[in-house]
Design an enzyme around this catalytic site. Structure first.
Site, PDB file in Angstrom:
ATOM      1  N   ASP A 116       2.194  15.329  -8.550  1.00  0.00           N
ATOM      2  CA  ASP A 116       3.272  15.864  -8.353  1.00  0.00           C
ATOM      3  C   ASP A 116       3.659  16.296  -6.937  1.00  0.00           C
ATOM      4  O   ASP A 116       4.881  16.599  -6.379  1.00  0.00           O
ATOM      5  CB  ASP A 116       3.681  17.161  -9.009  1.00  0.00           C
ATOM      6  N   ARG A 144       7.080  19.048 -13.645  1.00  0.00           N
ATOM      7  CA  ARG A 144       7.794  20.333 -14.317  1.00  0.00           C
ATOM      8  C   ARG A 144       8.282  21.279 -13.534  1.00  0.00           C
ATOM      9  O   ARG A 144       9.445  21.818 -13.899  1.00  0.00           O
ATOM     10  CB  ARG A 144       6.663  20.948 -15.191  1.00  0.00           C
ATOM     11  N   HIS A 202       3.680   8.328 -18.893  1.00  0.00           N
ATOM     12  CA  HIS A 202       2.222   8.273 -18.341  1.00  0.00           C
ATOM     13  C   HIS A 202       1.954   7.022 -17.465  1.00  0.00           C
ATOM     14  O   HIS A 202       1.072   6.993 -16.572  1.00  0.00           O
ATOM     15  CB  HIS A 202       1.125   8.381 -19.187  1.00  0.00           C
ATOM     16  N   ASN A 228       2.599  -1.458  13.609  1.00  0.00           N
ATOM     17  CA  ASN A 228       2.435  -0.355  13.918  1.00  0.00           C
ATOM     18  C   ASN A 228       1.630   0.120  15.652  1.00  0.00           C
ATOM     19  O   ASN A 228       0.920   0.608  15.685  1.00  0.00           O
ATOM     20  CB  ASN A 228       1.439   0.782  13.198  1.00  0.00           C
ATOM     21  N   ASN A 229       2.457  -0.636  16.416  1.00  0.00           N
ATOM     22  CA  ASN A 229       1.988  -0.571  17.872  1.00  0.00           C
ATOM     23  C   ASN A 229       2.939  -0.224  18.650  1.00  0.00           C
ATOM     24  O   ASN A 229       3.103  -0.565  19.879  1.00  0.00           O
ATOM     25  CB  ASN A 229       1.779  -2.297  18.190  1.00  0.00           C
ATOM     26  N   ARG A 247     -20.297 -14.330  -2.551  1.00  0.00           N
ATOM     27  CA  ARG A 247     -19.394 -14.962  -1.266  1.00  0.00           C
ATOM     28  C   ARG A 247     -19.077 -13.864  -0.388  1.00  0.00           C
ATOM     29  O   ARG A 247     -19.079 -12.735  -0.531  1.00  0.00           O
ATOM     30  CB  ARG A 247     -18.350 -15.571  -1.754  1.00  0.00           C
ATOM     31  N   GLN A 276       4.287  -9.521   5.992  1.00  0.00           N
ATOM     32  CA  GLN A 276       5.610  -9.106   6.451  1.00  0.00           C
ATOM     33  C   GLN A 276       6.556  -9.063   5.241  1.00  0.00           C
ATOM     34  O   GLN A 276       7.873  -8.471   5.435  1.00  0.00           O
ATOM     35  CB  GLN A 276       6.152  -9.976   7.416  1.00  0.00           C
ATOM     36  N   ARG A 297      -0.078  -5.064  24.327  1.00  0.00           N
ATOM     37  CA  ARG A 297       1.085  -4.670  23.403  1.00  0.00           C
ATOM     38  C   ARG A 297       0.777  -3.737  22.415  1.00  0.00           C
ATOM     39  O   ARG A 297       0.693  -3.957  21.276  1.00  0.00           O
ATOM     40  CB  ARG A 297       1.386  -5.950  22.666  1.00  0.00           C
TER      41      ARG A 297
END
Ligand code: ADP
Length: 746
Positions: A154, A198, A286, A522-523, A556, A654, A715
């Protein structure tokens, strides 16, 4: 402080992300030399004792981070509410020598834990007096230490921005409403969707913003009298303006001003007078709790779990119970008593029908979101006020596409229009500004854009140079553009900065400019998060989950390459969320020595029976030791113990529909950006800025500071807050030395 054996339990309603928290608590605990015992089935298990209380090994919490719910079980226990019950609980704890508890649960669970802590000395006295517990044993455990983590879908806890499980629930709600939207639209139906909550309208409100719903009922903000007629009018106006569907979101605890529940059925009846049988109800129920946790919830659980152990070891929780909270991206410790009391105060205000007080206590971002929703839901904009200056505001993308760009444009267009301004959509980035490829956008032109991935306006990575400036200046003058909102990534900021620098040569650039951060990498400077990064993270996490399954079946090791160039945000955060044992970042560098050490660890691990290896690598972590080199090295030197595969995730990162977080933040930032542009339009020296999220609030920074804030060669911004989480990933992926078999303390 001598904590040696701690208990962990999950209690109350289950929440996705609890497993990540348990995993982090166990592994950080073991890594710090503690023993960590699970108490299965919450307080019920504590009262049952026996094998419900058991030590956990490092490997016991492997392979759980991606699972919903909680692997150590949760339950409700009426008996624990009684002192008799807690007496039994204390006896079982002492039996195992446990006197520290990390509790992951909601309000009720945390309240119970705090009460248990307060009573502890008295409970021990009683146990000793009754001869059930030896006085010497009681003396060794004079106090109970409690640290709490809020697990609740919530998002109803005071003092923390987010609770574990809320973001995942929002994912489920958003997916469901998106799906309902397409069928509603096909049949021109109205749907009333009931979501959980609620006492708290968080899920309903955020779900409504993320999906572009038409109306909303939440406990904190009951509608005025005659809401039924007003609702019909709103939805009718929407249809008249061209909408094909109507979606009303109702929180299960919504009421009217008299406190009578506004149920989905009541809303259906209100709409039936207009739409007859074409109104459908969907109760999400649920399914909102379940499913694989979102990237955010995994990382929230992990970071908080780590912080819980840190807090226990620091002794900070010796004198009072503490709850781990999150403000912005920082962990904070809140006195448990305060956290619970504040949450209770909101519920009390709701019960007393003091809705204004309840709403105020929900905090600024909740209120901000509600205001934004109320503006966006209107079917048609207000006419401009008499005498008001009607601004012409240009909206343009630049840089690579990022999910959430459309949500930002939609909000910007609607909010600008609502304020009486004209929104101008510029096509294909700065090219559109050069070529004058611009069209007026109206309210309905962005209808349905909130959930859409991609960028409808088009974008380009080109940054203006040379003759472009003259052409852009001419476009600005011809189109009488009064302000520019540039939504995008690195190139958006670089381009905006160039326009700003050219102001002396081109007076047309003397208009307010706001850059809105939208890039999966996010750079960008001035913001802790950019729009699109959360979606990309979830895209990566869902693919890596599948890769892990396949890898485990075939012994692997996978080296997964993710986007971000030299900014390691996506690699770091996806590594944390998927439990990768190694994350390679340009920020941290990659040396041959690292690779040899990692190889040795892999070989050792597979020799001891492990079934998979997972390394995540930021795409430009190192130019020489690239992904294929690493794979060949590990395979060649792995001595045939395992094979190695590379997986370059590429552009799927992307794509896709934006996550709820990206949609909501895009909407929020767009709204504030438009207000800023309008506020600056008449200034003699209008600002040129970037907007961003910092420590949970929105802040503007000047483009003048841009060069100082960035590491241009790589960058990325000079400061990256998330680098701090490296230590967490290292602790969680480093198997602790084997501990001596656990003994009991009688
Ligand atoms: P949540 O933790 O999700 O709010 P509940 O309120 O059902 O869920 O609480 C979970 C459990 O915590 C309860 O079943 C009970 O064992 C314990 N608990 C809740 N409130 C108290 C209380 N006031 N005193 C003691 N124990 C409590």
């Amino acid at each position: 402080m001598a904590v040696t054996r701690i208990g962990v339990l999950t209690s109350g309603g289950d929440a996705s992300g609890m497993n990540a928290a348990v995993r982090a608590i166990v592994r950080t605990g073991l890594d710090s030399g503690l023993e960590v015992w699970a108490i299965d089935e919450g307080y019920r298990g504590l009262l049952e004792g026996g094998d419900k209380i058991r030590p956990l090994r490092w490997s016991d919490v492997g392979g759980i981070i991606h699972r919903g719910g909680t692997v150590i079980g949760t339950a409700r226990s009426e008996e624990f509410r009684t002192r008799e019950g807690r007496l039994k609980a204390a006896r079982h704890m002492l039996h195992h020598g446990i006197d520290s508890l990390v509790v992951v649960g909601g309000d009720g669970s945390l309240t119970g834990a705090d009460l248990f802590r307060r009573e502890w000395p008295g409970l021990l006295d009683d146990l000793v007096a009754a001869g059930t517990v030896d006085a010497a044993v009681a003396a060794r455990h004079p106090r109970l230490t409690v640290v709490g983590l809020v697990g609740s879908i919530d998002n109803d806890a005071a003092g923390t921005d987010m609770t574990i499980g809320a973001d995942t629930a929002l994912h489920r709600i958003t997916e469901a409403i998106d799906a309902i939207g397409s069928t509603a639209s096909s049949h021109q139906r109205a749907f009333v969707v009931e979501v959980m909550g609620r006492h708290c309208g968080y899920l309903a409100l955020m779900g409504a913003i993320a999906t572009g719903a038409d109306a909303l009922f939440i406990p904190e903000c009951p509608p005025g009298d005659n809401w039924e007629a007003a609702l019909v009018d709103t939805l009718k106006a929407g249809r008249a303006a061209g909408r094909r569907d109507s979606i009303v979101v109702v929180a299960e605890g919504a009421t009217d001003r008299q406190g009578l529940p506004i149920t989905a059925e009541r809303v259906r009846q209100a709409l039936a007078s207009w739409l007859g049988g074409e109104v459908r109800i969907t109760v999400l129920g649920h399914m909102q709790r379940g499913g694989s946790p979102s990237a955010f919830d995994r990382n929230l659980g992990t970071v908080m779990g780590y912080a819980a152990i840190d807090t226990l070891l620091s002794g900070a929780a010796d004198a009072q119970s503490l709850v781990m909270g999150m403000r912005g991206n920082r962990v904070v410790r809140i006195p448990l008593e305060e956290c619970v009391a504040d949450s209770r105060r909101i519920n009390a205000a709701l019960e007393a029908r003091d809705f204004d007080a309840a709403l105020e206590m929900r905090g600024t971002s909740f209120n901000d979101a509600l205001r934004t929703f109320n503006t966006l839901l209107k079917a048609l904009p207000h006419p401009p006020a008499a005498g008001q200056r009607r601004l012409r505001l240009g909206i343009v993308h630049a840089g690579a596409v990022a999910p959430g760009m459309n949500a930002a444009v939609r909000a910007a267009v609607r909010l600008a229009t609502d304020d009486g301004h004209v929104a101008l959509g510029v096509r294909r980035g700065f090219h559109g500004l050069v070529a004058g490829d611009i069209a007026e956008m109206d309210w309905m032109s962005v209808n349905g854009w909130a959930p859409m991935g991609g960028a409808e306006l088009g974008t380009s990575r080109d940054v203006p140079a040379g003759p472009d400036f003259y052409a852009i200046a001419r476009t600005i003058e011809q189109q009488a553009i009064d302000g520019l909102l540039i939504i995008g990534g690195w190139e958006a900021y670089a381009g905006a900065h160039r326009l700003f620098e050219e102001r002396a040569n081109f007076p047309a650039f003397n208009i307010p400019i706001v850059c809105l951060p939208a890039t999966i990498d996010n750079n960008l400077p001035g913001t802790e998060l950019s729009i699109g990064a959360d979606t990309a993270l979830n895209n990566i996490v869902s693919v890596v989950d599948k890769i892990k399954q396949a890898a485990a079946a075939e012994q692997r090791c996978y080296v997964v390459e993710v986007m971000g160039r030299r900014c390691g945000y996506l690699a770091m955060m996806s590594g944390l969320a998927t439990g990768a044992e190694r994350v390679y970042l340009h920020e941290g560098g990659v040396t041959l020595k690292d690779l040899v050490e990692d190889l040795e660890k892999l070989v050792q691990g597979f020799r001891q029976g492990r079934r998979l290896g997972l390394m995540i690598r930021s795409e430009d972590a190192n130019d020489v030791y690239d992904t294929s080199f690493m794979c060949r090295l590990f395979e060649e030197e792995g001595g045939g113990l395992f094979d190695v595969r590379q997986s370059i995730l590429g552009h799927l990162q992307q794509g896709g529909d934006p996550s709820p977080f990206d949609r909501i933040q895009a909407t929020r930032l767009a709204r504030l950006s438009i207000r800023r542009l309008a506020g600056q339009a008449a200034a003699r020296h209008p600002s040129a800025e970037f907007i961003g999220m910092q420590s949970g609030t929105v802040a503007f920074g000047s483009l003048e500071d841009y060069p100082r804030l960035i590491d241009a060669a790589n960058r990325r911004p000079k400061e990256q807050w998330w680098l701090d989480v490296r230590k967490i990933n290292e602790a969680l992926s480093r198997p602790a030395p084997r501990l001596a078999p656990a003994s009991t303390d009688r």
